[in-house]
Scaffold this motif. Sequence first.
Motif, PDB file in Angstrom:
ATOM      1  N   CYS A 148       0.753  -1.340   0.033  1.00 57.29           N
ATOM      2  CA  CYS A 148       0.055  -0.126  -0.023  1.00 57.29           C
ATOM      3  C   CYS A 148       1.027   1.302   0.157  1.00 57.29           C
ATOM      4  O   CYS A 148       0.379   2.512  -0.217  1.00 57.29           O
ATOM      5  CB  CYS A 148      -0.924   0.166   1.022  1.00 57.29           C
ATOM      6  N   ASP A 149       2.036   1.154   0.446  1.00 57.08           N
ATOM      7  CA  ASP A 149       2.841   2.283   0.287  1.00 57.08           C
ATOM      8  C   ASP A 149       3.038   3.091  -1.104  1.00 57.08           C
ATOM      9  O   ASP A 149       3.158   2.341  -2.022  1.00 57.08           O
ATOM     10  CB  ASP A 149       4.419   1.891   0.877  1.00 57.08           C
ATOM     11  N   GLU A 150       3.034   4.338  -1.073  1.00 57.43           N
ATOM     12  CA  GLU A 150       3.020   4.886  -2.322  1.00 57.43           C
ATOM     13  C   GLU A 150       4.251   4.665  -3.085  1.00 57.43           C
ATOM     14  O   GLU A 150       4.254   4.895  -4.375  1.00 57.43           O
ATOM     15  CB  GLU A 150       2.717   6.492  -2.378  1.00 57.43           C
ATOM     16  N   SER A 151       5.368   4.259  -2.428  1.00 60.25           N
ATOM     17  CA  SER A 151       6.581   4.247  -3.184  1.00 60.25           C
ATOM     18  C   SER A 151       6.714   3.035  -3.971  1.00 60.25           C
ATOM     19  O   SER A 151       7.702   2.848  -4.744  1.00 60.25           O
ATOM     20  CB  SER A 151       7.900   4.389  -2.162  1.00 60.25           C
ATOM     21  N   LEU A 152       5.921   2.000  -3.771  1.00 56.19           N
ATOM     22  CA  LEU A 152       6.091   0.397  -4.278  1.00 56.19           C
ATOM     23  C   LEU A 152       6.420   0.582  -5.836  1.00 56.19           C
ATOM     24  O   LEU A 152       7.645  -0.003  -6.453  1.00 56.19           O
ATOM     25  CB  LEU A 152       4.796  -0.294  -4.145  1.00 56.19           C
ATOM     26  N   LEU A 153       5.837   1.176  -6.543  1.00 57.05           N
ATOM     27  CA  LEU A 153       6.092   1.219  -8.007  1.00 57.05           C
ATOM     28  C   LEU A 153       7.197   1.950  -8.383  1.00 57.05           C
ATOM     29  O   LEU A 153       8.123   1.224  -9.140  1.00 57.05           O
ATOM     30  CB  LEU A 153       4.861   1.658  -8.841  1.00 57.05           C
ATOM     31  N   THR A 154       7.432   2.942  -7.994  1.00 56.11           N
ATOM     32  CA  THR A 154       8.695   3.488  -8.118  1.00 56.11           C
ATOM     33  C   THR A 154       9.968   2.822  -7.734  1.00 56.11           C
ATOM     34  O   THR A 154      11.005   2.488  -8.388  1.00 56.11           O
ATOM     35  CB  THR A 154       9.054   4.985  -7.168  1.00 56.11           C
ATOM     36  N   THR A 155       9.942   1.852  -6.470  1.00 55.92           N
ATOM     37  CA  THR A 155      10.963   1.084  -6.029  1.00 55.92           C
ATOM     38  C   THR A 155      11.129   0.154  -6.840  1.00 55.92           C
ATOM     39  O   THR A 155      12.560  -0.210  -7.355  1.00 55.92           O
ATOM     40  CB  THR A 155      10.570   0.733  -4.784  1.00 55.92           C
ATOM     41  N   ILE A 156       9.998  -0.438  -7.464  1.00 60.91           N
ATOM     42  CA  ILE A 156      10.246  -1.900  -8.214  1.00 60.91           C
ATOM     43  C   ILE A 156      10.774  -1.388  -9.756  1.00 60.91           C
ATOM     44  O   ILE A 156      11.870  -2.059 -10.260  1.00 60.91           O
ATOM     45  CB  ILE A 156       8.887  -2.287  -8.386  1.00 60.91           C
ATOM     46  N   ARG A 157      10.129  -0.009 -10.183  1.00 62.36           N
ATOM     47  CA  ARG A 157      10.931   0.346 -11.543  1.00 62.36           C
ATOM     48  C   ARG A 157      12.389   0.579 -11.493  1.00 62.36           C
ATOM     49  O   ARG A 157      12.997   0.062 -12.251  1.00 62.36           O
ATOM     50  CB  ARG A 157       9.872   1.386 -12.078  1.00 62.36           C
ATOM     51  N   ALA A 158      12.811   0.996 -10.360  1.00 59.37           N
ATOM     52  CA  ALA A 158      13.981   1.708 -10.186  1.00 59.37           C
ATOM     53  C   ALA A 158      14.885   0.555 -10.040  1.00 59.37           C
ATOM     54  O   ALA A 158      15.995   0.367 -10.515  1.00 59.37           O
ATOM     55  CB  ALA A 158      14.131   2.608  -8.962  1.00 59.37           C
ATOM     56  N   SER A 159      14.520  -0.456  -9.212  1.00 60.85           N
ATOM     57  CA  SER A 159      15.292  -1.731  -8.927  1.00 60.85           C
ATOM     58  C   SER A 159      15.333  -2.626 -10.116  1.00 60.85           C
ATOM     59  O   SER A 159      16.717  -2.890 -10.598  1.00 60.85           O
ATOM     60  CB  SER A 159      14.663  -2.497  -7.870  1.00 60.85           C
ATOM     61  N   LEU A 160      14.205  -2.960 -11.026  1.00 57.53           N
ATOM     62  CA  LEU A 160      14.524  -3.511 -12.474  1.00 57.53           C
ATOM     63  C   LEU A 160      15.538  -2.877 -13.183  1.00 57.53           C
ATOM     64  O   LEU A 160      16.433  -3.488 -13.893  1.00 57.53           O
ATOM     65  CB  LEU A 160      13.157  -3.631 -12.656  1.00 57.53           C
ATOM     66  N   GLU A 161      15.445  -1.484 -13.383  1.00 57.69           N
ATOM     67  CA  GLU A 161      16.212  -0.685 -14.039  1.00 57.69           C
ATOM     68  C   GLU A 161      17.731  -0.743 -13.799  1.00 57.69           C
ATOM     69  O   GLU A 161      18.449  -1.080 -14.455  1.00 57.69           O
ATOM     70  CB  GLU A 161      16.005   0.579 -14.382  1.00 57.69           C
ATOM     71  N   ARG A 162      17.990  -0.671 -12.410  1.00 55.54           N
ATOM     72  CA  ARG A 162      19.452  -0.688 -12.026  1.00 55.54           C
ATOM     73  C   ARG A 162      20.053  -1.950 -12.310  1.00 55.54           C
ATOM     74  O   ARG A 162      21.199  -2.037 -12.469  1.00 55.54           O
ATOM     75  CB  ARG A 162      19.426  -0.475 -10.477  1.00 55.54           C
ATOM     76  N   HIS A 163      18.994  -3.163 -12.424  1.00 54.88           N
ATOM     77  CA  HIS A 163      19.917  -4.226 -12.499  1.00 54.88           C
ATOM     78  C   HIS A 163      19.666  -4.954 -13.968  1.00 54.88           C
ATOM     79  O   HIS A 163      20.043  -5.995 -14.222  1.00 54.88           O
ATOM     80  CB  HIS A 163      19.454  -5.394 -11.370  1.00 54.88           C
ATOM     81  N   GLY A 164      19.154  -4.084 -14.760  1.00 55.00           N
ATOM     82  CA  GLY A 164      18.901  -4.322 -16.188  1.00 55.00           C
ATOM     83  C   GLY A 164      17.945  -5.547 -16.505  1.00 55.00           C
ATOM     84  O   GLY A 164      18.343  -6.439 -17.262  1.00 55.00           O
ATOM     85  N   LEU A 165      16.718  -5.600 -15.612  1.00 54.54           N
ATOM     86  CA  LEU A 165      16.086  -6.648 -15.677  1.00 54.54           C
ATOM     87  C   LEU A 165      14.628  -6.249 -16.383  1.00 54.54           C
ATOM     88  O   LEU A 165      14.379  -5.243 -16.261  1.00 54.54           O
ATOM     89  CB  LEU A 165      15.674  -7.357 -14.292  1.00 54.54           C
ATOM     90  N   PRO A 166      14.307  -7.002 -17.285  1.00 54.59           N
ATOM     91  CA  PRO A 166      12.992  -6.868 -17.791  1.00 54.59           C
ATOM     92  C   PRO A 166      11.861  -7.206 -16.743  1.00 54.59           C
ATOM     93  O   PRO A 166      12.047  -8.026 -15.736  1.00 54.59           O
ATOM     94  CB  PRO A 166      12.586  -8.062 -18.748  1.00 54.59           C
ATOM     95  N   SER A 167      10.902  -6.223 -16.652  1.00 53.56           N
ATOM     96  CA  SER A 167       9.815  -6.576 -15.527  1.00 53.56           C
ATOM     97  C   SER A 167       9.335  -7.776 -15.464  1.00 53.56           C
ATOM     98  O   SER A 167       8.634  -8.389 -14.412  1.00 53.56           O
ATOM     99  CB  SER A 167       8.798  -5.549 -15.681  1.00 53.56           C
ATOM    100  N   GLU A 168       9.096  -8.541 -16.772  1.00 56.36           N
ATOM    101  CA  GLU A 168       8.617  -9.853 -16.630  1.00 56.36           C
ATOM    102  C   GLU A 168       9.387 -10.958 -15.682  1.00 56.36           C
ATOM    103  O   GLU A 168       8.820 -11.991 -15.519  1.00 56.36           O
ATOM    104  CB  GLU A 168       8.541 -10.557 -18.156  1.00 56.36           C
ATOM    105  N   SER A 169      10.462 -10.502 -15.160  1.00 60.36           N
ATOM    106  CA  SER A 169      11.404 -11.335 -14.432  1.00 60.36           C
ATOM    107  C   SER A 169      11.072 -11.248 -13.134  1.00 60.36           C
ATOM    108  O   SER A 169      11.673 -12.065 -12.195  1.00 60.36           O
ATOM    109  CB  SER A 169      12.813 -11.169 -14.865  1.00 60.36           C
TER     110      SER A 169
END
Length: 429
Positions: free
Chosen positions: A273-294
């Motif tokens: 429910c925290d508002e940062s969830l989507l941003t955190t997920i997106r940033a972390s996927l990007e940082r590690h060069g991963l597609p979101s499907e992973s």
Amino acid sequence: MFDPTTGLPNRALVIDRLNNLIKVAQRKANKVAVLFIDLDDFKMINDTMGHESGDELIVDVAGRLKEIIRSSDTLGRFGGDEFVVLMGDIEDAEPVERLVQDIRSVLSVRCKVKNRSVSVSASIGIAVFPEDGDSASLLFRNSDLAMYQSKAVGRGSATFYTPMLNAVSERRLRVEEQLHQAMECDEFEVAYQAQVEIRSGRTIGYEALLRWRNGELGEVSPSDFIPIAERSHLIVTIGGFVLDRALAQLSAWRRNHGQHLKMAVNVSPRQFCDESLLTTIRASLERHGLPSESLEVEITEGLLLSTKSHVFEKMSALRELGVTIAMDDFGTGYSSLSYLSHYPFNVIKIDQEFIRNIEVDSCNRHLVKSIILMAHGLGHKVIAEGVETKEQLALLTEFGCDFAQGYLFGKPMPAERIPALSPGLRMPP
Ligand code: C2E
Ligand code: MG
Ligand code: MG
């Protein structure tokens, strides 16, 4: 002396009244009960729907409680989502138990908040004068302890204080204290457990499971400390750590062992429910060069209860991003089957409780078989959790279950100890 939001007696006035009730009870040699009432998941409602909605809900609940207490009882608000009822002049637990029933029944009707329907329940703790304390402060403290025990048991429970609760609460306080420093002291590790495709026997990914080793408390199980972290903002920080660590690991594995591997990460209700969830997920996927499907996010049924539309929107946003969503521990909570079709899940994880006795318990066998059929009918994949024996796997294969996870394939382990992925070994084709 009165709480401005609800018009109920505030803490100071309630203490005053309790002191008077104690004096009367001493004279008449009878009892006083203190009921500490705390709404379940209120923080989540406040955080996701705003404080105004939170207040609206509190006023609604206050009104309902006022209707059911006896005219001689006191209903007060201690602030936040905490209410207290004082029942003076009682001889035994009978009127208290009746009130608990009444509280459950008035709260069972959903509240309308800002045109949304919200389900409410309360955890209740009860302390009785003279046996559970001879002063107002002790009675409040002990009813509060009992209330925390109710929270641990599950939504909507009521608990009478017992001296044993002191020990339980001491442990909880120590865990909480240590938990605050655990991040800085680098005490967390992430373990990984394989998820296997039943048809091919191939490892398709891993679930990240948090491990905590503390100097004073030793190894603490996540089932012990996650609920405590969940009650504070700590869970958001800790959850962010797990996500990032797990994705870093996945990135390394995918480079060396195969681009198909996925990572499943548990996300608790507060964190979801925290508002940062989507941003955190997106940033972390990007940082590690991963597609979101992973990435697969595992959420539990409890999340679906209170703030329906908000959760639905968040899930849809995750799906739009490409992240998949699993319903964890399916079958243990309050799940209504309609959740399965209403929410955009990709995967259902059948709880290990159902798998454990599947060879001998024909009832569980039928349940598992039907869950798989139903999930498939709705277009979801199914993972069986806690698969420990070949016999269990054989039955799951027969029922057409898609994936399995459990000690049969491997316990959760630190990355460097996972045999299939240790240096020099290749993933099975
Ligand atoms: P879960 O997500 O349902 O995880 C599965 C639990 O079952 C894990 O317990 C795992 O070690 C255990 N398990 C796996 N295979 C078997 C088996 O074959 N037999 C048996 N008896 N148990 C098996 P664990 O690691 O103690 O975690 C407990 C719960 O704590 C998790 O349940 C999850 O709800 C929560 N948790 C763990 N890590 C995190 C995290 O990073 N964030 C959040 N929010 N929750 C977490
Ligand atoms: Mg899980
Ligand atoms: Mg589970």
